[in-house]
Structures are given as C-alpha cells and as structure tokens.
Scaffold this active site. Structure first.
Site, PDB file in Angstrom:
ATOM      1  N   LEU A 212       0.848  -1.191   0.000  1.00  0.00           N
ATOM      2  CA  LEU A 212       0.000   0.000   0.000  1.00  0.00           C
ATOM      3  C   LEU A 212       0.884   1.241   0.000  1.00  0.00           C
ATOM      4  O   LEU A 212       2.059   1.165   0.341  1.00  0.00           O
ATOM      5  CB  LEU A 212      -0.915  -0.035   1.226  1.00  0.00           C
ATOM      6  CG  LEU A 212      -1.976  -1.142   1.138  1.00  0.00           C
ATOM      7  CD1 LEU A 212      -2.445  -1.560   2.521  1.00  0.00           C
ATOM      8  CD2 LEU A 212      -3.155  -0.693   0.280  1.00  0.00           C
TER       9      LEU A 212
ATOM     10  N   CYS B  87       7.307  10.874  -5.042  1.00  0.00           N
ATOM     11  CA  CYS B  87       7.780  11.844  -4.036  1.00  0.00           C
ATOM     12  C   CYS B  87       9.017  11.365  -3.282  1.00  0.00           C
ATOM     13  O   CYS B  87       9.943  12.152  -3.050  1.00  0.00           O
ATOM     14  CB  CYS B  87       6.722  12.149  -2.976  1.00  0.00           C
ATOM     15  SG  CYS B  87       5.029  11.930  -3.434  1.00  0.00           S
TER      16      CYS B  87
ATOM     17  N   CYS C  90       3.823   7.332  -4.600  1.00  0.00           N
ATOM     18  CA  CYS C  90       4.641   8.298  -3.833  1.00  0.00           C
ATOM     19  C   CYS C  90       5.887   7.633  -3.248  1.00  0.00           C
ATOM     20  O   CYS C  90       7.009   8.049  -3.529  1.00  0.00           O
ATOM     21  CB  CYS C  90       3.786   8.983  -2.769  1.00  0.00           C
ATOM     22  SG  CYS C  90       4.744  10.005  -1.649  1.00  0.00           S
TER      23      CYS C  90
ATOM     24  N   PHE D  33      13.779  30.308  16.070  1.00  0.00           N
ATOM     25  CA  PHE D  33      15.068  30.546  15.426  1.00  0.00           C
ATOM     26  C   PHE D  33      15.182  32.042  15.188  1.00  0.00           C
ATOM     27  O   PHE D  33      14.347  32.629  14.489  1.00  0.00           O
ATOM     28  CB  PHE D  33      15.138  29.765  14.106  1.00  0.00           C
ATOM     29  CG  PHE D  33      16.431  29.976  13.367  1.00  0.00           C
ATOM     30  CD1 PHE D  33      17.643  29.803  14.009  1.00  0.00           C
ATOM     31  CD2 PHE D  33      16.431  30.357  12.040  1.00  0.00           C
ATOM     32  CE1 PHE D  33      18.837  30.008  13.336  1.00  0.00           C
ATOM     33  CE2 PHE D  33      17.613  30.563  11.354  1.00  0.00           C
ATOM     34  CZ  PHE D  33      18.832  30.389  12.009  1.00  0.00           C
TER      35      PHE D  33
ATOM     36  N   HIS E 150       7.635   0.548   2.156  1.00  0.00           N
ATOM     37  CA  HIS E 150       6.425  -0.196   1.792  1.00  0.00           C
ATOM     38  C   HIS E 150       5.989  -1.120   2.926  1.00  0.00           C
ATOM     39  O   HIS E 150       4.797  -1.308   3.173  1.00  0.00           O
ATOM     40  CB  HIS E 150       6.674  -1.036   0.539  1.00  0.00           C
ATOM     41  CG  HIS E 150       7.035  -0.225  -0.669  1.00  0.00           C
ATOM     42  ND1 HIS E 150       6.712   1.102  -0.784  1.00  0.00           N
ATOM     43  CD2 HIS E 150       7.672  -0.555  -1.820  1.00  0.00           C
ATOM     44  CE1 HIS E 150       7.143   1.550  -1.959  1.00  0.00           C
ATOM     45  NE2 HIS E 150       7.731   0.569  -2.595  1.00  0.00           N
TER      46      HIS E 150
HETATM   47  C1  FAD Z   1       8.368  12.817  -9.491  1.00  0.00           C
HETATM   48  C2  FAD Z   1       7.222  13.162  -8.590  1.00  0.00           C
HETATM   49  C3  FAD Z   1       7.463  13.715  -7.356  1.00  0.00           C
HETATM   50  C4  FAD Z   1       6.400  14.050  -6.528  1.00  0.00           C
HETATM   51  N1  FAD Z   1       6.661  14.643  -5.336  1.00  0.00           N
HETATM   52  C5  FAD Z   1       5.647  15.022  -4.548  1.00  0.00           C
HETATM   53  C6  FAD Z   1       5.895  15.667  -3.309  1.00  0.00           C
HETATM   54  O1  FAD Z   1       7.045  15.887  -2.930  1.00  0.00           O
HETATM   55  N2  FAD Z   1       4.836  16.049  -2.549  1.00  0.00           N
HETATM   56  C7  FAD Z   1       3.562  15.835  -2.955  1.00  0.00           C
HETATM   57  O2  FAD Z   1       2.629  16.227  -2.251  1.00  0.00           O
HETATM   58  N3  FAD Z   1       3.284  15.193  -4.121  1.00  0.00           N
HETATM   59  C8  FAD Z   1       4.302  14.791  -4.916  1.00  0.00           C
HETATM   60  N4  FAD Z   1       4.036  14.139  -6.083  1.00  0.00           N
HETATM   61  C9  FAD Z   1       2.644  13.820  -6.431  1.00  0.00           C
HETATM   62  C10 FAD Z   1       2.122  12.540  -5.701  1.00  0.00           C
HETATM   63  O3  FAD Z   1       3.048  11.491  -5.884  1.00  0.00           O
HETATM   64  C11 FAD Z   1       0.768  12.132  -6.275  1.00  0.00           C
HETATM   65  O4  FAD Z   1      -0.085  13.249  -6.307  1.00  0.00           O
HETATM   66  C12 FAD Z   1       0.115  11.022  -5.436  1.00  0.00           C
HETATM   67  O5  FAD Z   1       0.963   9.917  -5.322  1.00  0.00           O
HETATM   68  C13 FAD Z   1      -1.200  10.595  -6.099  1.00  0.00           C
HETATM   69  O6  FAD Z   1      -1.832   9.624  -5.325  1.00  0.00           O
HETATM   70  P1  FAD Z   1      -3.009   8.735  -5.969  1.00  0.00           P
HETATM   71  O7  FAD Z   1      -3.638   8.001  -4.842  1.00  0.00           O
HETATM   72  O8  FAD Z   1      -3.868   9.538  -6.844  1.00  0.00           O
HETATM   73  O9  FAD Z   1      -2.266   7.727  -6.933  1.00  0.00           O
HETATM   74  P2  FAD Z   1      -1.109   6.660  -6.663  1.00  0.00           P
HETATM   75  O10 FAD Z   1      -0.401   6.888  -5.389  1.00  0.00           O
HETATM   76  O11 FAD Z   1      -0.323   6.632  -7.915  1.00  0.00           O
HETATM   77  O12 FAD Z   1      -1.894   5.298  -6.477  1.00  0.00           O
HETATM   78  C14 FAD Z   1      -2.507   4.653  -7.535  1.00  0.00           C
HETATM   79  C15 FAD Z   1      -2.471   3.175  -7.222  1.00  0.00           C
HETATM   80  O13 FAD Z   1      -3.388   2.497  -8.076  1.00  0.00           O
HETATM   81  C16 FAD Z   1      -2.845   1.229  -8.376  1.00  0.00           C
HETATM   82  N5  FAD Z   1      -3.594   0.755  -9.554  1.00  0.00           N
HETATM   83  C17 FAD Z   1      -3.718   1.343 -10.765  1.00  0.00           C
HETATM   84  N6  FAD Z   1      -4.591   0.648 -11.529  1.00  0.00           N
HETATM   85  C18 FAD Z   1      -5.014  -0.400 -10.779  1.00  0.00           C
HETATM   86  C19 FAD Z   1      -5.925  -1.460 -10.980  1.00  0.00           C
HETATM   87  N7  FAD Z   1      -6.634  -1.582 -12.096  1.00  0.00           N
HETATM   88  N8  FAD Z   1      -6.080  -2.381 -10.014  1.00  0.00           N
HETATM   89  C20 FAD Z   1      -5.400  -2.278  -8.845  1.00  0.00           C
HETATM   90  N9  FAD Z   1      -4.557  -1.281  -8.585  1.00  0.00           N
HETATM   91  C21 FAD Z   1      -4.379  -0.342  -9.532  1.00  0.00           C
HETATM   92  C22 FAD Z   1      -1.364   1.504  -8.559  1.00  0.00           C
HETATM   93  O14 FAD Z   1      -0.600   0.336  -8.372  1.00  0.00           O
HETATM   94  C23 FAD Z   1      -1.103   2.543  -7.468  1.00  0.00           C
HETATM   95  O15 FAD Z   1      -0.637   1.966  -6.261  1.00  0.00           O
HETATM   96  C24 FAD Z   1       5.075  13.788  -6.939  1.00  0.00           C
HETATM   97  C25 FAD Z   1       4.836  13.206  -8.181  1.00  0.00           C
HETATM   98  C26 FAD Z   1       5.892  12.905  -9.002  1.00  0.00           C
HETATM   99  C27 FAD Z   1       5.625  12.288 -10.337  1.00  0.00           C
END
Ligand code: FAD
Ligand code: NAP
Length: 521
Positions: free
Chosen positions: A75, A84, A79, A500, A134
C-alpha cells in the site's frame, strides 16, 4: 497468500515484498475477513496509493467496511515507490552535493571529485531500501488500521457494484477510483530511443552513468530532477516551452522567486532555453542529441547521452470506460465537491481528477469520498487554492498571492522582503536561516530570499514566498493562518514567538508592525 489473522512483522513484510517484486506474478496477499465473498462493502477502493489508503482508513475509522485493491504488493502507491520519496532522496543528495561543490577544498570539504557523485549509485541506494517504506505501509494498514486488502492483483470493474480480482468477485455499495496517473511522453520523433527517461524509468531502467543531460520541461519534475542531475556533476540543459516555473498548472509563482530560482540554476552551471520547442531526439538506437527550435526561431542541436522528461502526467481513467463517466478534455474524471463522479455511487480521487497532483489533495480527496459515503453529505473538499513547494538545490515554498496578483487585487500593497528590493543580493548576508548560514556568511547572494505581501488597508498578509532551507514545513501552517476567515495581519505575525532568531518572517513583520501607515521593508 492469506495473511488474515496472522501477525506479520515489519521485517517479514520487507522479505515478502522484496520477493514478490523480484518474482512478479505470484499469488496476491489477501487480508480479508472470512465473509468477504458474501459481504457488500460500503466501498471498494481501486488503488491503494495516497487516496485509496487514506480513504479506506477514514471509512474504517467511521465504522464502515472498506476493501482496498492494488496491483502492487504494498500500500502507499506511487509516492513511496517512484515519485515523491525518490524525489526527496535525490533533492537531499542535490543539496549535499551543492555544498560539497561550492565549498570544495575549504574547511573540512575535500576537493570536489566529479567521479564520486554517481546518479546510478544514489539511485541504487534508493532502490535497495525502498521496500522498507512499503513494509511500514502494509504493517500500519493491517495491524493498526484494520484495513481489508488484496495486494498484488489487478482490479477490474464489472459494474459499479462489482469488482473482479484474481478470478473472484467482490460486491460494494460504492466504488472509489484511486488509480492515479502516469508520465506522458511528448510526441517528439525519437522519443522511444534508449537514453530517454522519466521519473519512473530512471529508477527501473537506467543502466549507465549519464555524461550530459537534456531536461525537457520547466515545471516541478523538470527542476527537481534537473537540479539533482546537475548537482552530481552531469551538465544539464533545460528545454522549457513556457518560462521556467511559468507552466499553467503552477499558480501564484512570484516573479522575484522565479528570478532567484533561474539565477541559482545558472549559477550551478545549468543552461536554460525558455520558449524552446524540442523537435527530435537524435541518435541511432541510443540518444546522441536533441534538436530544438529556440525562442528566436533558430534550430539548434545539443549533444547528450541522456534525456529526462518532466513533461507531465495523464490520468489513468481509460480503464473505467465501461462506467460511462464524464471526463474533461485532459482525460481526468470529473467530480463534484464531494468527489462523486457523474455516476452516482462512483467516486474518484487523487491524480485521476483535475487540480494539483499533490499528496494533500490525494489523501484529502480519499477522505472526502469516504466521509460522504459514510453519511457526512455536507462534507466537501475545495482544492482550488493551496500552499505549494518544490526543490531545486533549495526548498522553494509559497502560499497566497504573488506580488503581481496582489497588486491587481488590492490598491495598497506593501512588501516585506529580504534581501530588500534595490539591494544587490551579493551584498546582503540575509536571510540567514537554518541551512543557509554558511552561504550567508561566505557566499552572500546564494543564501535565499523571503518575501511577504500585505494588503496595507486591512493589514492582512495575502502572500508569503521563500527560497531557502527548512522552510516548507512552516508554510503548511502559515497557509492555514493567512487563509483564516479573518486573515492574519502583520500585527498578529509580530506576536509569533520565533524559535530561530533568524526566521525572517516574525522579526521583519515585528519591525514594521507598529507603523500606522505601512511601508515596504
Ligand atoms: C516525481 C514526482 C514527485 C512528486 N513529489 C511530490 C511531493 O514531494 N509532494 C507531494 O505532495 N506530491 C508529490 N508528487 C505527487 C504525488 O506522488 C501524487 O499526487 C500522489 O501519489 C497521487 O496519489 P493517488 O492516490 O492519486 O495515486 P497513486 O499513489 O499513484 O496510487 C494509484 C495506485 O493504483 C494502483 N492501480 C492502478 N490501476 C489499478 C488497478 N486496475 N487495479 C489495482 N490497482 C491499480 C497503482 O498500483 C497505485 O498503487 C510527486 C509526483 C511525481 C511524479
Ligand atoms: N510536490 C512536488 O514536489 C511535485 C513534484 C513533481 C510533480 N508534482 C506534481 O505532479 C504534476 C506534474 O508535474 P510535472 O512537473 O511533471 O508536469 P507539469 O507541471 O504539467 O509541467 C510539464 C512541463 O513540461 C512541458 N511540456 C509538456 N508537454 C510538452 C511537450 N510536448 N513539449 C515540450 N514541453 C512540454 C510543459 O510546458 P508548457 O508549460 O508549455 O505546457 C511544462 O513545462 C503537477 O501537478 C505537479 O505539481 C509535484
């Protein structure tokens, strides 16, 4: 593997996840109560990333029954796996490397040795250890939050009340879609050549040490990875279509902050082409260069063995076509303020919907969907305004309006700024915050900038901006303060007890707070 009712320690989860990822396609991890096949869940969360995990936890906290399904064996989602968390590791490395280069041969710093800073080695360090994070997510979700989950299996929507996983069907009253977004490679000839990477493939596929880098894009991803790559000693050129940090998705970026960021990227040796249009990735099988049109309309070629794409992401909404959900022109699922889609009982959260792709939005959207499903139907989530940050070798943080936005909205704007307007930064050893003392004393001009924008009529602070170190945490809270219904005035800021001495905001506001007719500082 059925893990229900069995205590699995953090160390055991680490071994299980390591093994699953090394040998994909294994049996999923099932943490389901015995009646799962007959039960009707209050909601099934497809995707156990930021939005799915927080949404499910919020539902369970309110006495509901939630099932989370993720295709990965853990889970937490993208990120900690590829977005992130690696970005923060790389940005911390960038900051350390920056000091090492700037102070090469001075004090206790050895002579800078470009061969010692390896992108591959830092990447490998992250990859070797990422499953530790993880395992914490799985442990916490199972042992502490009581989440039911299936991990390591794709979920397929049969209809809005039925989800199929690994050949079995599960029933729900509501569906919460939380599957996120993926990088979108621009449509440029040669983009599929070896040597073109994004934030996901740099982790999984990079197998050589880059010598030169071209970054395409001028937003957060481009600057964060570009700053890291340059800091390792790999010369980096940015091809940015809009001005650096001027892309539409980034709001409230102040001109002085942008100028400082650009100046500091250049100081570190990066080359920046704004208004540049990438035309072709050159090379036979492997990248040898990038052809682009510069802002004057001239074509140029840059030699490189590494192209990094910071060109944005696309929502993974395509897998839900059968539900007939309304999408916007960028393929994102349209939701209302309750996170409900155009189909009743189907919710969407996180990077699947419009707005910033940020953790606060993903987590709070998941929670919002859960609360509505649990009957709190007046609970809404507005993510149209928010504090923001990014890394270069600095932390860049901001909340509220930029100076130019404030001047459009208010007729009497006062600015408190350090270094003050009109003062050459190289003559000014302030701000000198935690993490920039060395720069402040020995390299004035590199120490950062802070800026506060005040509507002088109401005395309310309407925008705050900072480039420096250790500042983004305080911006989480400053954002709440200045956006209270009655706002937060310069006089209230003067009452803040700084821990600070050099935190510029309380002390500079206090110096002006007594003034009847406020003036710039
Ligand atoms: C390079 C980078 C750096 C970042 N840094 C930051 C930061 O510093 N701070 C910040 O606030 N945000 C940051 N972000 C943004 C942040 O990572 C995302 O906004 C956040 O992870 C989105 O969460 P989510 O739940 O929408 O999707 P995700 O966390 O991507 O979760 C989606 C999940 O769905 C699963 N999934 C997809 N399809 C299926 C399916 N059909 N069946 C089962 N499982 C499926 C995937 O395996 C995944 O685990 C960053 C993004 C990037 C690209
Ligand atoms: N909090 C964090 O630290 C963090 C880190 C990374 C990402 N994120 C979030 O993740 C999301 C994506 O960020 P991002 O920086 O990857 O993308 P982004 O903000 O969408 O910026 C994309 C950049 O790529 C350029 N671009 C897009 N298509 C192009 C093309 N075909 N040719 C040339 N240039 C092109 C854009 O130029 P134009 O402006 O001209 O379109 C822009 O400069 C954002 O919501 C961001 O806030 C957050």
């Amino acid at each position: 593997m059925d893990v229900y009712g069995r205590f699995i320690s953090l160390a055991e989860w680490k071994v299980l996840i390591d093994d699953w990822l090394a040998n994909p396609g294994q049996e999923p991890f099932y943490n389901l109560k015995p009646d799962a096949r007959e039960a009707v869940y209050d909601a099934i969360f497809i995707g156990g990333g930021a939005s799915g995990r927080f949404g499910a936890a919020a539902m369970i906290a309110r006495g509901g029954r939630a099932l989370v399904i993720d295709k990965w064996p853990f889970l937490g989602g993208s990120c900690p796996h590829e977005a992130c968390v690696p970005h923060h590791v790389f940005s911390e490395a960038a900051r350390e490397l920056d000091y090492a280069r700037e102070f090469s041969g001075e004090y206790w710093y050895p002579e800078w040795d470009v061969t010692k800073a390896s992108i591959l080695e830092i990447r490998d360090m992250f990859m070797k250890n990422r499953n530790t994070g993880h395992s914490i997510m799985n442990f916490q979700s199972k042992e502490q939050l009581g989440l039911e989950f299936i991990l390591g299996a794709w979920a397929t929507v049969v209809d809005k009340n039925t989800v199929e996983v690994d050949g079995a069907r599960y029933k729900c009253r509501n569906l919460v879609l939380c599957v996120g977004a993926r990088p979108t490679p621009p449509d440029i000839p040669g983009i599929t050549k070896k040597g073109v990477y994004d934030w996901a493939t740099i982790l999984e596929d990079l197998d050589y040490e880059p010598n030169r880098c071209v970054v395409i894009g001028g937003g957060k991803t481009a600057l964060e990875y570009g700053s890291f790559i340059q800091a390792t000693g790999c010369p980096t050129t940015y091809l940015s279509r809009s001005p650096i940090l001027g892309t539409k998705g980034l709001h409230h970026v102040d001109d002085d902050i942008r100028d400082f960021v650009v100046r500091m990227l250049k100081h570190r040796g990066s080359v920046i082409h704004e208004g540049a249009e990438p035309l072709e990735i050159l090379g036979e099988d492997k990248v040898t260069g990038v052809r682009f049109r510069d802002a004057d309309g001239n074509e140029q070629i840059i030699s490189t063995d590494f192209v990094f794409l910071g060109t944005g992401e696309r929502a993974l909404s395509g897998q839900f076509g059968s539900l007939g959900l309304e999408l916007n022109d960028r393929g994102q699922i349209v939701v209302d303020a309750h996170m409900e889609t155009s189909v009743k009982g189907v919710y969407a959260c996180g990077d699947l919907i419009d707005g910033p792709m940020e953790m606060f939005k993903a987590r709070k959207a998941g929670v919002c969907a859960a609360r509505n499903i649990m009957g709190e139907t007046d609970y809404t989530f507005d993510y149209s305004d928010f504090p923001d940050f990014l890394h270069t070798t600095y932390e860049v943080a901001w909340t509220g309006l930029s100076e130019s936005e404030a001047r459009e909205k208010y007729s009497n704007v006062v600015v408190i700024q350090m270094p003050p307007k009109g003062v050459a930064p190289q003559d000014c050893g302030l701000p000198a915050t935690d993490g920039s003392m060395f720069f402040a004393f020995t390299r004035p001009g590199l120490n950062g900038i802070i800026k506060s924008i005040i509507d002088a009529d109401s005395r309310k602070i309407v925008g705050m901006h900072s480039v420096g170190f250790g500042n983004k945490n305080s911006f989480q809270y400053l954002d709440v303060l200045i956006k209270q219904p009655n706002g937060f005035t310069i006089d209230q800021m003067a009452e803040v007890n700084e821990l600070f001495l050099n935190d510029g905001f309380p002390q500079l506001h206090r110096l002006r707070a007594g003034q009847k007719v406020l003036k710039d500082l």
